[in-house]
Design an enzyme around this catalytic site. Structure first.
Site, PDB file in Angstrom:
ATOM      1  N   HIS A  97       3.554  41.803 -54.911  1.00 19.70           N
ATOM      2  CA  HIS A  97       4.594  42.463 -53.923  1.00 19.70           C
ATOM      3  C   HIS A  97       5.770  43.342 -54.956  1.00 19.70           C
ATOM      4  O   HIS A  97       6.630  42.638 -55.416  1.00 19.70           O
ATOM      5  CB  HIS A  97       5.245  41.275 -53.346  1.00 19.70           C
ATOM      6  CG  HIS A  97       4.420  40.650 -52.521  1.00 19.70           C
ATOM      7  ND1 HIS A  97       4.400  40.826 -51.047  1.00 19.70           N
ATOM      8  CD2 HIS A  97       3.816  39.559 -52.614  1.00 19.70           C
ATOM      9  CE1 HIS A  97       3.362  39.690 -50.643  1.00 19.70           C
ATOM     10  NE2 HIS A  97       2.916  38.875 -51.651  1.00 19.70           N
ATOM     11  N   PHE A  98       5.578  44.464 -55.010  1.00 18.25           N
ATOM     12  CA  PHE A  98       6.767  45.340 -55.761  1.00 18.25           C
ATOM     13  C   PHE A  98       7.523  45.854 -55.024  1.00 18.25           C
ATOM     14  O   PHE A  98       8.521  46.575 -55.294  1.00 18.25           O
ATOM     15  CB  PHE A  98       5.811  46.218 -56.352  1.00 18.25           C
ATOM     16  CG  PHE A  98       5.042  45.946 -57.617  1.00 18.25           C
ATOM     17  CD1 PHE A  98       4.964  44.492 -58.072  1.00 18.25           C
ATOM     18  CD2 PHE A  98       4.172  46.856 -58.298  1.00 18.25           C
ATOM     19  CE1 PHE A  98       4.142  44.115 -59.147  1.00 18.25           C
ATOM     20  CE2 PHE A  98       3.227  46.599 -59.285  1.00 18.25           C
ATOM     21  CZ  PHE A  98       3.508  45.279 -59.853  1.00 18.25           C
TER      22      PHE A  98
ATOM     23  N   ASN B  84       4.294  44.350 -46.757  1.00 16.68           N
ATOM     24  CA  ASN B  84       5.652  43.876 -46.431  1.00 16.68           C
ATOM     25  C   ASN B  84       6.851  44.241 -47.052  1.00 16.68           C
ATOM     26  O   ASN B  84       7.822  43.674 -47.655  1.00 16.68           O
ATOM     27  CB  ASN B  84       5.653  42.269 -46.297  1.00 16.68           C
ATOM     28  CG  ASN B  84       5.368  41.421 -47.410  1.00 16.68           C
ATOM     29  OD1 ASN B  84       4.786  42.098 -48.467  1.00 16.68           O
ATOM     30  ND2 ASN B  84       5.817  40.139 -48.089  1.00 16.68           N
TER      31      ASN B  84
ATOM     32  N   HIS C 174      -3.185  35.902 -45.407  1.00 20.02           N
ATOM     33  CA  HIS C 174      -2.090  34.763 -45.859  1.00 20.02           C
ATOM     34  C   HIS C 174      -2.401  33.943 -44.616  1.00 20.02           C
ATOM     35  O   HIS C 174      -2.126  34.172 -43.255  1.00 20.02           O
ATOM     36  CB  HIS C 174      -0.866  35.187 -45.660  1.00 20.02           C
ATOM     37  CG  HIS C 174       0.148  34.155 -45.880  1.00 20.02           C
ATOM     38  ND1 HIS C 174       1.219  34.332 -46.839  1.00 20.02           N
ATOM     39  CD2 HIS C 174       0.362  33.014 -44.992  1.00 20.02           C
ATOM     40  CE1 HIS C 174       1.836  33.126 -46.565  1.00 20.02           C
ATOM     41  NE2 HIS C 174       1.489  32.266 -46.076  1.00 20.02           N
TER      42      HIS C 174
ATOM     43  N   ASP D 201       0.329  36.796 -56.996  1.00 21.43           N
ATOM     44  CA  ASP D 201       1.109  36.565 -56.133  1.00 21.43           C
ATOM     45  C   ASP D 201       2.603  36.813 -56.100  1.00 21.43           C
ATOM     46  O   ASP D 201       3.572  36.265 -55.880  1.00 21.43           O
ATOM     47  CB  ASP D 201       0.858  35.513 -55.087  1.00 21.43           C
ATOM     48  CG  ASP D 201       1.812  35.395 -53.827  1.00 21.43           C
ATOM     49  OD1 ASP D 201       2.135  36.276 -53.454  1.00 21.43           O
ATOM     50  OD2 ASP D 201       2.067  34.320 -52.967  1.00 21.43           O
TER      51      ASP D 201
END
Length: 442
Positions: free
Chosen positions: A64-65, A96, A181, A305
């Site tokens: 997640h960047f 997201n 997820h 993750d």
């Protein structure tokens, strides 16, 4: 006339599909041109890799960047800098963000932001929603698309899809392997009262093994109904392992270094909310079963993750504290430490981080050290002892749950399509990242 290369990596121990052995690697125009023994004059640039191991470039299929919209935590440049420092050559990034990556325009915007700015190659998951199901066949095939990601349980962001009719439609529509997820949202709502204010050790009591198992069972059942390939992210429970072991035809499994390394209740006593993530770090029964699943081949890939939050967000009193921790920079050293401890072989590590991602997701020209493949290479010193420190972390949030942990095994160099992007802890030059290419995409 001797063969000439743009780059020769000399004297390293190469780990590839036919075993482990000392070989030189000749690189030309960003691809592996030859393996063998070459004179120094054969390369325009020659790098001495004596005493080092050369692995296929590590592919981290869950990061997640945070860009766009949450750049106070991370952005594509800082996240990929951390990846390069950790020996990671390619990443799949999650949807997201703000706005969420749920349309062709949002995906194209991310690709535009990333191209020649990120230090590693990249693909972006597109989030499935109630409204974009009919667009999935197009969204899966766009440039830079890693496929479809579905949040069956709530986590950071607002991409929740929990109702079975919509999940059924999504799974019926996908053509590429989609990622999930898996936590049951109804059970999470029912058990929310089990959270003890100020006590993050209650996190795995709230988000328990039944919540994970129930969601995984439902996803697998729908995958089997429609004959579609699904990927369960960050599997964390013994119950899921036992179930998936009997349902591997359509389902693949990811585990994280955190769930293999940290253990409750110790991690919550030491780290407090900095150990909080979704799904939670659990007790030794679950951790030992994950290791058994890895040894048995039930686990297909490792993903970090990597989910950075600011210190302020992590230090809110539980349960207002944010779930997630950094990981892309520490995936390689933490897992090499496990290799040195005898918990897995170096070859199995390569399968989990290079061959496995290529095989599951149909990545073109990556995941192997072989002639014709991209010269994506992770060079490691298996004997180097190093203490991980917060000050080393390139992620914008600037912390790691492994601060103060001494490991054996360290990434020395990162090459992406023949470009040396990291050497001995220094990121070199500017970002040259390109979209990962897939067999099932346009």
């Amino acid at each position: 006339m001797p063969e000439t290369f743009d780059l020769v990596l000399k004297g390293g121990t190469v780990v590839n599909h036919d075993g482990v052995g000392q070989r030189d690697i000749g690189v030309r125009k960003g691809r592996i041109a030859a393996l063998g023994a070459f004179p120094a004059e054969a390369g325009g640039e020659v790098i001495d890799c004596t005493g080092l191991h050369i692995l296929p470039g590590v592919i981290d299929t869950q990061v997640h960047f945070r860009e766009p919209g949450l750049e106070q935590k991370e952005d594509l440049e800082t996240g990929s800098r951390a990846a390069a420092l950790g020996g990671v050559t390619a990443v799949f990034e999650m949807p997201n963000t703000r706005p969420t990556t749920t349309s062709a325009d949002a995906l194209a915007d991310k690709v535009r932001r990333a191209r020649h700015r990120m230090f590693c190659d990249f693909a972006f998951y597109v989030g499935a929603t109630h409204d974009n199901v009919n667009d999935i066949p197009e969204l899966e095939r766009l440039e830079g698309s890693a496929g479809i990601k579905v949040f069956v349980g709530s986590s950071t962001g607002d991409l929740l899809v929990e109702d079975e009719p919509t999940l059924d439609r999504i799974i019926a529509t996908i053509r590429r392997r989609a990622a999930f997820h898996a936590e049951d949202e109804a059970r999470l709502r029912e058990r929310a009262g089990l959270r003890r204010p100020g006590d993050p050790s209650s996190h795995p009591e709230w988000r328990d093994e039944i919540a994970a198992l129930t969601a995984t069972q439902r996803i697998v059942r729908l995958a089997e109904k429609h004959g579609r390939r699904i990927h369960i992210l960050h599997v964390s429970t013994a119950e899921e392992v036992a179930f998936i072991a009997e349902h591997k035809e359509w389902a693949s499994v990811e585990v994280t270094p955190h769930h293999l390394t940290l253990v409750a209740p110790d991690c919550y006593l030491r780290l407090g909310t900095y150990a909080q993530m979704n799904p939670p770090v659990r007790d030794e029964r679950h951790r030992s079963t994950l290791w058994s699943a890895l040894s048995a081949g039930i686990v297909d890939v490792l993903g970090s993750d990597h989910a950075p939050h600011t210190r302020d967000e992590k230090e809110h009193p539980y349960p207002q504290s944010h779930s997630g921790m950094t990981g892309v920079q520490t995936l390689v050293p933490i897992m090499l430490d496990h290799v040195n401890a005898g918990r897995l072989s170096l070859e199995r590590f390569v399968d989990l981080t290079s061959h496995g991602p290529q095989r599951l997701f149909g990545i073109r020209n990556k995941g192997r050290i072989a002639v014709g493949y991209d010269a994506d290479l992770t060079i490691v010193d298996l004997k180097r002892q190093q203490t991980i420190e917060n000050s080393m972390i390139a992620s914008r949030c600037g912390w790691t749950p492994y601060d103060g942990v001494t490991v054996t095994g360290w990434p020395i160099g990162t090459f992406v399509r023949g470009h040396r992007v990291m050497w001995e802890g220094e990121v070199i030059g500017t970002g040259k990242g390109e979209p990962i290419r897939f067999y099932e995409a346009s």
